[in-house]
Design a protein around this motif. Sequence first.
Motif, PDB file in Angstrom:
ATOM      1  N   GLY A 117      14.908 -24.201  22.888  1.00 58.82           N
ATOM      2  CA  GLY A 117      14.540 -24.481  21.494  1.00 58.82           C
ATOM      3  C   GLY A 117      15.376 -23.746  20.462  1.00 58.82           C
ATOM      4  N   ILE A 168      12.858 -31.312  25.562  1.00 57.79           N
ATOM      5  CA  ILE A 168      14.306 -31.451  25.810  1.00 57.79           C
ATOM      6  C   ILE A 168      14.995 -31.941  24.534  1.00 57.79           C
ATOM      7  CG2 ILE A 168      16.023 -32.747  27.178  1.00 57.79           C
ATOM      8  CD1 ILE A 168      14.482 -30.453  28.698  1.00 57.79           C
ATOM      9  N   ASP A 170      16.562 -31.734  17.541  1.00 57.96           N
ATOM     10  CA  ASP A 170      15.102 -31.775  17.645  1.00 57.96           C
ATOM     11  C   ASP A 170      14.765 -31.736  19.134  1.00 57.96           C
ATOM     12  OD1 ASP A 170      12.430 -31.917  17.014  1.00 57.96           O
ATOM     13  OD2 ASP A 170      12.530 -33.872  16.042  1.00 57.96           O
ATOM     14  N   GLN A 171      13.470 -31.789  19.429  1.00 59.14           N
ATOM     15  CA  GLN A 171      13.041 -31.765  20.822  1.00 59.14           C
ATOM     16  C   GLN A 171      12.138 -32.958  21.122  1.00 59.14           C
ATOM     17  OE1 GLN A 171      11.666 -27.582  20.241  1.00 59.14           O
ATOM     18  NE2 GLN A 171      12.332 -27.300  22.352  1.00 59.14           N
ATOM     19  N   PRO A 221       9.958 -19.115  22.188  1.00 57.57           N
ATOM     20  CA  PRO A 221       9.509 -19.507  20.845  1.00 57.57           C
ATOM     21  C   PRO A 221       8.150 -18.897  20.484  1.00 57.57           C
ATOM     22  CG  PRO A 221      10.349 -21.420  22.034  1.00 57.57           C
ATOM     23  CD  PRO A 221      10.202 -20.310  23.038  1.00 57.57           C
ATOM     24  N   ALA A 231       7.687 -26.073  22.633  1.00 58.86           N
ATOM     25  CA  ALA A 231       8.650 -26.649  21.682  1.00 58.86           C
ATOM     26  C   ALA A 231       8.427 -26.006  20.307  1.00 58.86           C
ATOM     27  CB  ALA A 231       8.470 -28.155  21.599  1.00 58.86           C
ATOM     28  N   ILE A 232       9.524 -25.885  19.558  1.00 55.12           N
ATOM     29  CA  ILE A 232       9.489 -25.152  18.288  1.00 55.12           C
ATOM     30  C   ILE A 232       8.389 -25.665  17.350  1.00 55.12           C
ATOM     31  CG2 ILE A 232      10.845 -24.599  16.207  1.00 55.12           C
ATOM     32  CD1 ILE A 232      11.843 -23.143  18.702  1.00 55.12           C
ATOM     33  N   LYS A 233       8.272 -26.976  17.218  1.00 53.92           N
ATOM     34  CA  LYS A 233       7.282 -27.506  16.256  1.00 53.92           C
ATOM     35  C   LYS A 233       5.847 -27.232  16.699  1.00 53.92           C
ATOM     36  CE  LYS A 233      10.201 -31.035  14.238  1.00 53.92           C
ATOM     37  NZ  LYS A 233      10.727 -32.398  14.417  1.00 53.92           N
TER      38      LYS A 233
END
Lengths: 414, 83
Positions: free
Chosen positions: B32, B50, B43-44, A365, A119-121
Amino acid sequence: MTETLAETTTEAEEPLPEFPMPRAAGCPFDPPPTARALHAERPVARVRLWDGSAPWLVTRYADQRALLADPRVSSESTLPGFPHASAGFRENAARRRSFITMDDPEHARIRRMVTAPFAIKRIEAMRPEIQKITDELIDSMLAGPTPVDLVRAFALPLPSLVICRLLGVPYEDHDFFQRNSSLLINRHSSVEEVVGANEALTDYLDGLVAAKLADPADDMLSELAARVRAGELTQREAANMGVLLLVAGHETTANMIALGTVALLENPDQLAVLRETEDPKVVARAVEELLRYLSIVHNGRRRVALEDIEIGGVTIRAGDGIIVYTGTGNWDAEVFPEPERLDIGRDARRHVAFGFGVHQCLGQPLARMELQVVYGTLYRRIPTLRLATGIDQLPFKDDGLVYGVYELPVTWTS
Amino acid sequence: MSGDKGDGDGSGEGKGVTMRVEVDVPKCVASGQCVMIAPDVFDQREEDGIVVLLDERPPSELHADVRESAVVCPAAAIRVVEK
């Protein structure tokens, strides 16, 4: 497989072009001339593979996106008609089952087990550590002799170190897993080499998953081990996923770093922009453009049709093999004007270098982050970086699933 | 230009255009890219990456980013309705 060139009867007598196709001498970054000609003239055309089979080569951007997103197109590599890259790949298809060779809904269920860490964060949170590894590798290079092979000293260690930390694989085993990864994704490897490399890597990851079951840590293999304990995966399935993540995690980015550096050194005006900018958005744009321009996954995204599909003026029949060659899709002038020009200022985000559809690269990512750090750091820290040999002397990876250079001798002015 | 169905590629730039965003959660493959392009809108989920829709009716200055997110979404999980 029968020939159905009904739409091009006048050309039915001609032998089919062979795939993969050679690149033109002196044009290491351009897609092969034959692929570009097909893109212009017959964007969905039969080609001949090593085993005599004749799958469809899809060369146009719009058709590529349409097919890769089409549920009538399967990734299941054990189906008849699937266009294998070599005898070794065919032999391994049943042994190496993972979510990249499954269709939904099974694919989605398994893929979602490994999406959280990308995930990006969570990837953004890794930026300081990736920066630190990058700086340390550059420090070591600057302290050592020149010329140096940038692949061994920098391009390969960086993503290997990062994926090892993310997965929980000991980096000291890198000689072992890098050697076997190379064999696994080389289309000239023998059946024995491919099967042997796969077994060696799977046994190795199986052992690591077993160790994480007994003694979990904060890493992806421990998360997979927890799924094994919960009965969601077998230990062998977890090991297969580990192999996939380990191989995909270092081979791809390593080649983007090395080949991207060659491309930038050949385009000094573009390199100068990167060297002088302090704007992370400029660097992020450059990453997308280099992904587009180089399209390093050059063996094609391989699929098989489950039903008849009309596309690009032809009918792909159920059971026909399909190869989506993103090298020409990313050089499609309809989408990317003057595609042969490396222009790091263009907006190239719509490229299909990571594929398209539900199988699009899971690790993108992380790859983007690594490349942003590298392209934003390497040329600033070594502003006089240059090739220590002629570009025509470089050993390009024409035989790998992923394009790049085997070695990249570079030097600089101290 | 890219063979899309057009939902995210409209040219309805201008004043007074309202945008409604829908996400198809089962389709999402957690690439993403929408979060990267329009982090104020998407957001995820922590557990699997997801998509989570943060702003169903984003302000006009974000419309271009939302359209781009829909175009690059590999799973066609983002639908943009503009009026």
